[in-house]
Design a protein around this motif. Structure first.
Motif, PDB file in Angstrom:
ATOM      1  N   SER A 143      -0.762   4.902   9.055  1.00 59.57           N
ATOM      2  CA  SER A 143      -0.489   3.651   9.111  1.00 59.57           C
ATOM      3  C   SER A 143      -0.857   3.259  10.494  1.00 59.57           C
ATOM      4  CB  SER A 143       0.877   3.244   8.387  1.00 59.57           C
ATOM      5  OG  SER A 143       1.492   3.181   9.381  1.00 59.57           O
ATOM      6  N   TYR A 201       0.729  -1.366  -0.098  1.00 59.77           N
ATOM      7  CA  TYR A 201       0.059  -0.132  -0.051  1.00 59.77           C
ATOM      8  C   TYR A 201       1.038   1.183   0.034  1.00 59.77           C
ATOM      9  CZ  TYR A 201      -3.415   3.096   1.443  1.00 59.77           C
ATOM     10  OH  TYR A 201      -4.490   4.412   1.531  1.00 59.77           O
ATOM     11  N   SER A 202       1.612   1.284   1.015  1.00 59.31           N
ATOM     12  CA  SER A 202       2.457   2.689   1.152  1.00 59.31           C
ATOM     13  C   SER A 202       4.059   2.358   0.833  1.00 59.31           C
ATOM     14  CB  SER A 202       2.316   3.335   2.474  1.00 59.31           C
ATOM     15  OG  SER A 202       2.872   2.147   3.528  1.00 59.31           O
ATOM     16  N   PHE A 208      -3.132  -0.545   6.906  1.00 63.03           N
ATOM     17  CA  PHE A 208      -3.318   0.973   6.093  1.00 63.03           C
ATOM     18  C   PHE A 208      -4.509   1.709   6.307  1.00 63.03           C
ATOM     19  CE2 PHE A 208      -3.821  -2.211   2.882  1.00 63.03           C
ATOM     20  CZ  PHE A 208      -5.131  -2.124   2.656  1.00 63.03           C
TER      21      PHE A 208
END
Lengths: 268, 338
Positions: B113, A189-190, B121
């Motif tokens: 997060s 995701y990140s 997330f």
């Protein structure tokens, strides 16, 4: 202002690209049923849970206690190259060997003669990051540790869960010689990480094109050979790798299992 | 005359009932003026009084665990700023121990997060982790939903919050998020100084200067964390917890953990991802002289040397850190088990 122009351009790109893929404007009422059947086998044998001993390419005996996987994003291509993409909200299926009713992925498509089938083995990254209200049905992350298909500690779906007992597996803390393969990973995701989402494309022309028509139920019958998990481009040994979950090694298994599927016949 | 008196009485009654209403009034989510915009998608989960109250009840609900013994509040205790005071690692079901220290339920609306390794997330997905973890609640969300459906109160409470008695994973998680989003700590002395309502003492001000020079690089204001993942040079734990690496599989993330906020330090000992330091003294001494040269050590730290902080600066720094204690947050009845 600039931002809006940019967003509008992006939106337009989407519309344009969508148009190219979905050149069907068929309305919902004109769609007819089509099913894709996932028939799990082990080499030349049918798969039976728990009771039958099989042997993998490394010569290791094993039986299977659990075999289940996500199928999603089904699309079909006609001879002229045009493609029909099934409405995404209706295109997620969890095939579980323990429940025979789940072996069919049932969708609706326009009437036509389809020569090629595509689907994703797993859950696409977009859906993997969507708001929880979009995660209904088989995507509901409410399953338990045993048969659930979701990692709570590292938000993401388990695409394929394959477990069994083998004398080649070491004794685990529960006292069993169990092997466990939980394969997932949508790319992160990140921060980027492993991506085990696999698109499978199967040509239907040799063993029977699909001709869904009103009043009938066309069924594309696929065989799913789990021996391919052990032997394709990478050899997998239960003794060496009795447990594979979220790790770099899992990509070897994912690269193997893309070869599990082959078309047996179509019932029109 | 009597008419006036009557009007006056009515007015008085209205005033009295109003002031009662004001006490109980639900204000929803309000961004503190000196805070940035939140990262949580509030549009996808409009916060209501009923949703918040349901979330609060779920937060303190032991039915979330396999044998109905452990609630979220068991390891996230309000009086300890929603951590598990006195426990180095979390203490869950059947006296099982986790591998990490319970982080605070605090200012999560701003957190991009969750967990020490950032493995989650979206706040709406976060509760699934402790509910299913073997050493925490050891339950499945599906079972929790069954228990809630069979409960005499919950179907009605879900109806009040979401319009029908249907109890789903998404509704349960959205309600829990509504409660957690309102766990906002923004009324420490530090905040009142930032808002121009109070001033620091000379020591606090001097400590603030030390903090700005030597700590705020990672513990960025006003949330007192930049939410990054870093290896702060503590020795590798006996369980060889590899931190962020476990969710990214990137070797450059080995032994990195999320930078925690410095808010409410007085209530949240012990410190670090595994609770290895019991006092602020021990934490600052680590940074002063005990930084280890482990893989991926943060470039802002030098092995052995650490951060130069004199004894005098240390005293003042601690005086400043105490201004981050938010008594309102740990005593706010709205956030307590009812």
């Amino acid at each position: 202002m600039k931002k809006y122009v940019f967003m509008a351009s992006v939106a337009m790109l989407f519309i344009v690209s969508c148009k190219k893929d979905v050149n069907d404007t068929s309305d919902e009422s004109e769609l007819v049923p089509l099913s894709v059947e996932f028939d799990n086998i082990v080499g030349g044998q049918n798969l039976f849970l728990n009771t039958v001993t099989y042997t993998n390419g490394a010569g290791e005996d094993f039986n299977v206690s659990m075999f289940q996987y996500f199928i999603s994003n089904i699309s079909l291509r006609r001879a002229d190259g045009t493609e029909y993409v099934v409405n995404q909200d209706s295109s997620y299926f969890l095939i579980r060997e323990s429940d025979a009713a789940t072996r069919f992925a049932r969708v609706k498509v326009p009437e036509g003669d389809y020569r090629q089938l595509s689907f994703i083995l797993g859950v696409d990254s977009l859906r993997s990051t969507m708001d929880i209200t979009k995660r209904t049905g088989v995507l509901d992350p409410s399953g338990g540790m045993e048969d659930g298909m979701y990692w709570g500690w590292n938000s993401g779906y388990i695409f394929v869960k394959f477990e069994g007992i083998s004398p080649s597996a070491p004794v685990d803390p529960s006292g069993q010689r169990k092997f466990r393969y939980h394969i997932g990973g949508f790319g992160g995701y990140s921060a980027p990480t492993i991506n085990n989402i696999k698109k499978i494309t199967i040509d239907l022309s040799a063993s029977g094109i699909a001709r869904p028509r009103k009043g009938r139920n066309a069924n594309i019958h696929l065989m799913v050979d789990l021996l391919k998990i052990f032997n394709n481009s990478n050899n997998l040994s239960i003794a060496t790798n009795p447990t594979v979950m979220f790790s770099d090694f899992s990509t070897n298994i994912a690269n193997n299992y893309t070869a599990m599927f082959y078309h047996d016949h179509t019932e029109n | 005359m009597s008419k006036r008196f009557w009007l006056f009485s009515v007015g008085f009654i209205i005033l009295v009932s109003c002031s009662k209403d004001i006490v109980d009034q639900f204000e929803g989510f309000r961004k503190p003026s000196h805070f940035p915009e939140p990262s949580y998608a509030l549009n996808n989960n409009p916060i209501t009084k009923e949703g918040f109250e349901l979330g609060r009840k779920l937060f303190y609900e032991p039915r979330l665990s396999r044998n109905n013994t452990i609630s979220c509040g068991s390891c996230h205790i309000q009086s300890s700023a929603f951590t598990q005071h006195g426990h180095d690692v979390s203490h869950g079901i059947d006296d099982r121990l986790g591998k990490r220290n319970s982080p605070p339920i605090m200012n999560l609306a701003w957190s991009p997060s969750f967990m020490w390794d950032g493995g989650v997330f979206d706040l709406d997905l976060q509760p699934i982790a402790p509910i299913t973890a073997h050493e925490e609640m050891d339950e499945s969300v599906a079972n929790v939903l069954q228990k809630l459906k069979a409960h005499p109160d919950y179907p009605k409470l879900f109806k009040k919050a979401f319009g029908s008695e249907e109890i789903t994973t998404a509704r349960m998680m959205k309600a829990l998020s509504q409660f957690m989003i309102l766990c906002v700590s923004a009324n420490a002395k530090y905040d009142r100084v930032k808002q121009g309502k109070e001033i620091f003492t000379a020591d606090e001000q001097a400590g603030y200067t030390v903090f700005q020079q030597k700590c705020s690089n990672c513990h960025a204001e006003p949330l007192l964390t930049d939410f990054s993942f870093r290896n702060n040079g503590i020795a590798i734990g006996t369980n060889n917890d590899e931190g962020r690496y476990l969710v990214t599989l990137n070797p450059a993330d080995k032994y990195k953990f999320k930078v925690p906020s410095l808010r409410n330090l007085s209530y949240t000992a012990p410190y670090m991802h595994d609770g290895r330091f019991y006092t602020l003294d021990a934490v600052i001494d680590h940074y002063r002289s005990r930084v280890q040269n482990t893989p991926n050590l943060d470039p802002s730290l030098q092995p052995g040397q650490g951060i130069a902080i004199s004894d005098d600066e240390k005293t003042k720094l601690i005086a400043f850190l105490k201004t981050l204690d938010d008594k309102d947050f740990i005593t706010n009845r709205l956030l307590s088990e009812q």
